[in-house]
Scaffold this motif. Structure first.
Motif, PDB file in Angstrom:
ATOM      1  N   VAL A  23      20.444 -53.681  -6.678  1.00  0.00           N
ATOM      2  CA  VAL A  23      19.061 -53.371  -6.899  1.00  0.00           C
ATOM      3  C   VAL A  23      18.827 -53.127  -8.543  1.00  0.00           C
ATOM      4  N   PHE A  24      17.413 -53.726  -8.784  1.00  0.00           N
ATOM      5  CA  PHE A  24      17.130 -53.721 -10.005  1.00  0.00           C
ATOM      6  C   PHE A  24      15.492 -53.940  -9.983  1.00  0.00           C
ATOM      7  N   ILE A  25      15.012 -53.511 -11.122  1.00  0.00           N
ATOM      8  CA  ILE A  25      13.514 -53.341 -11.355  1.00  0.00           C
ATOM      9  C   ILE A  25      13.199 -54.131 -12.745  1.00  0.00           C
ATOM     10  N   ARG A  26      12.196 -54.807 -12.713  1.00  0.00           N
ATOM     11  CA  ARG A  26      11.873 -55.430 -14.206  1.00  0.00           C
ATOM     12  C   ARG A  26      10.288 -55.677 -14.244  1.00  0.00           C
ATOM     13  N   GLY A  27       9.939 -55.279 -15.432  1.00  0.00           N
ATOM     14  CA  GLY A  27       8.521 -55.370 -15.834  1.00  0.00           C
ATOM     15  C   GLY A  27       8.628 -56.426 -17.117  1.00  0.00           C
ATOM     16  N   ARG A  28       7.415 -56.962 -17.289  1.00  0.00           N
ATOM     17  CA  ARG A  28       7.197 -58.197 -18.195  1.00  0.00           C
ATOM     18  C   ARG A  28       5.726 -58.236 -18.535  1.00  0.00           C
ATOM     19  N   VAL A  29       5.320 -58.444 -20.064  1.00  0.00           N
ATOM     20  CA  VAL A  29       4.175 -58.501 -20.207  1.00  0.00           C
ATOM     21  C   VAL A  29       4.115 -59.499 -21.398  1.00  0.00           C
ATOM     22  N   ASP A  30       3.191 -60.565 -21.189  1.00  0.00           N
ATOM     23  CA  ASP A  30       3.037 -61.854 -21.945  1.00  0.00           C
ATOM     24  C   ASP A  30       1.713 -61.869 -22.447  1.00  0.00           C
ATOM     25  N   TYR A  31       1.479 -62.227 -23.954  1.00  0.00           N
ATOM     26  CA  TYR A  31       0.144 -62.312 -24.639  1.00  0.00           C
ATOM     27  C   TYR A  31       0.242 -63.781 -25.173  1.00  0.00           C
ATOM     28  N   ASN A  32      -0.957 -64.722 -24.735  1.00  0.00           N
ATOM     29  CA  ASN A  32      -1.219 -65.704 -25.333  1.00  0.00           C
ATOM     30  C   ASN A  32      -2.429 -65.784 -26.284  1.00  0.00           C
ATOM     31  N   SER A  33      -2.096 -66.321 -27.353  1.00  0.00           N
ATOM     32  CA  SER A  33      -3.348 -66.166 -28.542  1.00  0.00           C
ATOM     33  C   SER A  33      -4.264 -67.499 -28.253  1.00  0.00           C
ATOM     34  N   LEU A  34      -3.700 -68.304 -27.554  1.00  0.00           N
ATOM     35  CA  LEU A  34      -4.608 -69.500 -27.496  1.00  0.00           C
ATOM     36  C   LEU A  34      -5.797 -69.111 -26.420  1.00  0.00           C
ATOM     37  N   THR A  35      -5.374 -68.578 -25.282  1.00  0.00           N
ATOM     38  CA  THR A  35      -6.377 -68.089 -24.273  1.00  0.00           C
ATOM     39  C   THR A  35      -6.856 -66.920 -24.201  1.00  0.00           C
ATOM     40  N   GLN A  36      -6.267 -66.005 -25.209  1.00  0.00           N
ATOM     41  CA  GLN A  36      -6.521 -64.697 -25.516  1.00  0.00           C
ATOM     42  C   GLN A  36      -6.415 -63.739 -24.310  1.00  0.00           C
ATOM     43  N   GLY A  37      -5.232 -64.296 -23.554  1.00  0.00           N
ATOM     44  CA  GLY A  37      -4.796 -63.675 -22.370  1.00  0.00           C
ATOM     45  C   GLY A  37      -3.702 -62.673 -22.528  1.00  0.00           C
ATOM     46  N   VAL A  38      -3.675 -61.923 -21.388  1.00  0.00           N
ATOM     47  CA  VAL A  38      -2.381 -61.015 -21.216  1.00  0.00           C
ATOM     48  C   VAL A  38      -2.126 -61.056 -19.668  1.00  0.00           C
ATOM     49  N   ALA A  39      -0.711 -61.227 -19.501  1.00  0.00           N
ATOM     50  CA  ALA A  39      -0.186 -61.236 -18.248  1.00  0.00           C
ATOM     51  C   ALA A  39       0.890 -60.263 -17.859  1.00  0.00           C
ATOM     52  N   GLY A  94      13.832 -56.105  -6.985  1.00  0.00           N
ATOM     53  CA  GLY A  94      14.591 -56.893  -6.488  1.00  0.00           C
ATOM     54  C   GLY A  94      15.696 -56.261  -5.788  1.00  0.00           C
ATOM     55  N   TRP A  95      16.375 -56.766  -4.514  1.00  0.00           N
ATOM     56  CA  TRP A  95      17.465 -56.283  -3.777  1.00  0.00           C
ATOM     57  C   TRP A  95      18.314 -57.427  -3.315  1.00  0.00           C
ATOM     58  N   THR A  96      19.361 -57.823  -3.618  1.00  0.00           N
ATOM     59  CA  THR A  96      20.300 -58.818  -3.358  1.00  0.00           C
ATOM     60  C   THR A  96      21.693 -58.339  -2.956  1.00  0.00           C
ATOM     61  N   PRO A  97      21.891 -57.992  -1.528  1.00  0.00           N
ATOM     62  CA  PRO A  97      22.912 -57.223  -1.101  1.00  0.00           C
ATOM     63  C   PRO A  97      24.094 -58.266  -0.957  1.00  0.00           C
ATOM     64  N   SER A  98      23.783 -59.430  -0.781  1.00  0.00           N
ATOM     65  CA  SER A  98      24.993 -60.397  -0.687  1.00  0.00           C
ATOM     66  C   SER A  98      24.646 -61.777  -1.201  1.00  0.00           C
ATOM     67  N   PRO A  99      25.451 -62.735  -1.717  1.00  0.00           N
ATOM     68  CA  PRO A  99      25.027 -64.065  -1.976  1.00  0.00           C
ATOM     69  C   PRO A  99      23.983 -64.739  -0.970  1.00  0.00           C
ATOM     70  N   GLY A 100      22.794 -65.321  -1.188  1.00  0.00           N
ATOM     71  CA  GLY A 100      22.092 -66.000  -0.383  1.00  0.00           C
ATOM     72  C   GLY A 100      21.079 -65.251   0.402  1.00  0.00           C
ATOM     73  N   THR A 101      21.360 -63.877   0.263  1.00  0.00           N
ATOM     74  CA  THR A 101      20.301 -62.695   0.948  1.00  0.00           C
ATOM     75  C   THR A 101      19.681 -61.996  -0.129  1.00  0.00           C
ATOM     76  N   ALA A 102      18.339 -62.037  -0.302  1.00  0.00           N
ATOM     77  CA  ALA A 102      17.646 -61.347  -1.163  1.00  0.00           C
ATOM     78  C   ALA A 102      16.264 -60.940  -0.649  1.00  0.00           C
ATOM     79  N   PHE A 103      15.714 -59.714  -1.190  1.00  0.00           N
ATOM     80  CA  PHE A 103      14.469 -59.254  -1.058  1.00  0.00           C
ATOM     81  C   PHE A 103      13.780 -58.991  -2.349  1.00  0.00           C
ATOM     82  N   SER A 137      14.861 -63.835   1.724  1.00  0.00           N
ATOM     83  CA  SER A 137      15.671 -64.945   2.219  1.00  0.00           C
ATOM     84  C   SER A 137      16.969 -64.485   2.590  1.00  0.00           C
ATOM     85  N   TYR A 138      17.343 -65.511   3.672  1.00  0.00           N
ATOM     86  CA  TYR A 138      18.615 -64.776   4.110  1.00  0.00           C
ATOM     87  C   TYR A 138      19.550 -66.173   4.334  1.00  0.00           C
ATOM     88  N   LEU A 139      20.785 -66.276   4.105  1.00  0.00           N
ATOM     89  CA  LEU A 139      21.595 -67.466   4.186  1.00  0.00           C
ATOM     90  C   LEU A 139      22.425 -67.291   5.766  1.00  0.00           C
TER      91      LEU A 139
END
Length: 155
Positions: free
Chosen positions: A81-97, A103-112, A148-150
């Motif tokens: 189990v993980f949590i991720r935060g991300r912020v991007d700034y682009n000066s060409l468009t003066q945009g912030v995203a 995420g939860w990945t209990p086994s290979p091929g299975t994810a939420f 996804s589920y394998l």
């Protein structure tokens, strides 16, 4: 109709007032650096900076000059189990995203995954109407879920 903010046209044809597209040679310069910090075994922080510039050789003018700054942080609650935060700034468009992702990945091929994306612009153009909007404007907001589920089959 105007679209998203773009770099100015600096070709000889554009400088003469023509709308004809006039590709030509140029010199591109790219540089970037990043730093990664890991305060604890389960938490990491990152900061990246990328600069890109293109100069037309025939007019010696700047076609574009872009600065992109990315800040990212991930916290791993457990192996699965993980949590991720991300912020991007682009000066060409003066945009912030921004993005928040769980995420939860209990086994290979299975994810939420469940997340949220948001985009803001400052003194930019509306992506739907093409109209200029002053100040901060939200241009996109998305909530999403992916699973996804394998299926394994043995013979």
């Amino acid at each position: 109709m105007a679209s998203a903010r773009t770099a100015p046209r600096v070709s000889p044809a554009a400088l003469a007032g023509s709308s004809k597209l006039d590709p030509g040679t140029g010199t591109q310069w790219n540089a970037g650096f990043g730093i990664q910090l890991t305060p604890t075994d389960s938490w990491n922080l990152g900061l990246n900076y990328n600069k890109s510039r293109l100069m037309r050789e025939d007019t010696d003018r700047k076609a574009f000059d872009s600065n992109i700054v990315t800040m990212r942080s991930t916290y791993q609650f457990s192996r699965f189990v993980f949590i991720r935060g991300r912020v991007d700034y682009n000066s060409l468009t003066q945009g912030v995203a921004g993005q928040v992702l769980f995420g939860w990945t209990p086994s290979p091929g299975t994810a939420f995954y469940a997340g949220y994306n948001d985009s803001l612009s400052y003194n930019g153009y509306n992506p739907f109407s093409g109209q200029y909007e002053s100040g901060f404007q939200r241009s996109q907001r998305v909530f999403f879920v992916r699973a996804s589920y394998l299926f394994r089959r043995s013979f």
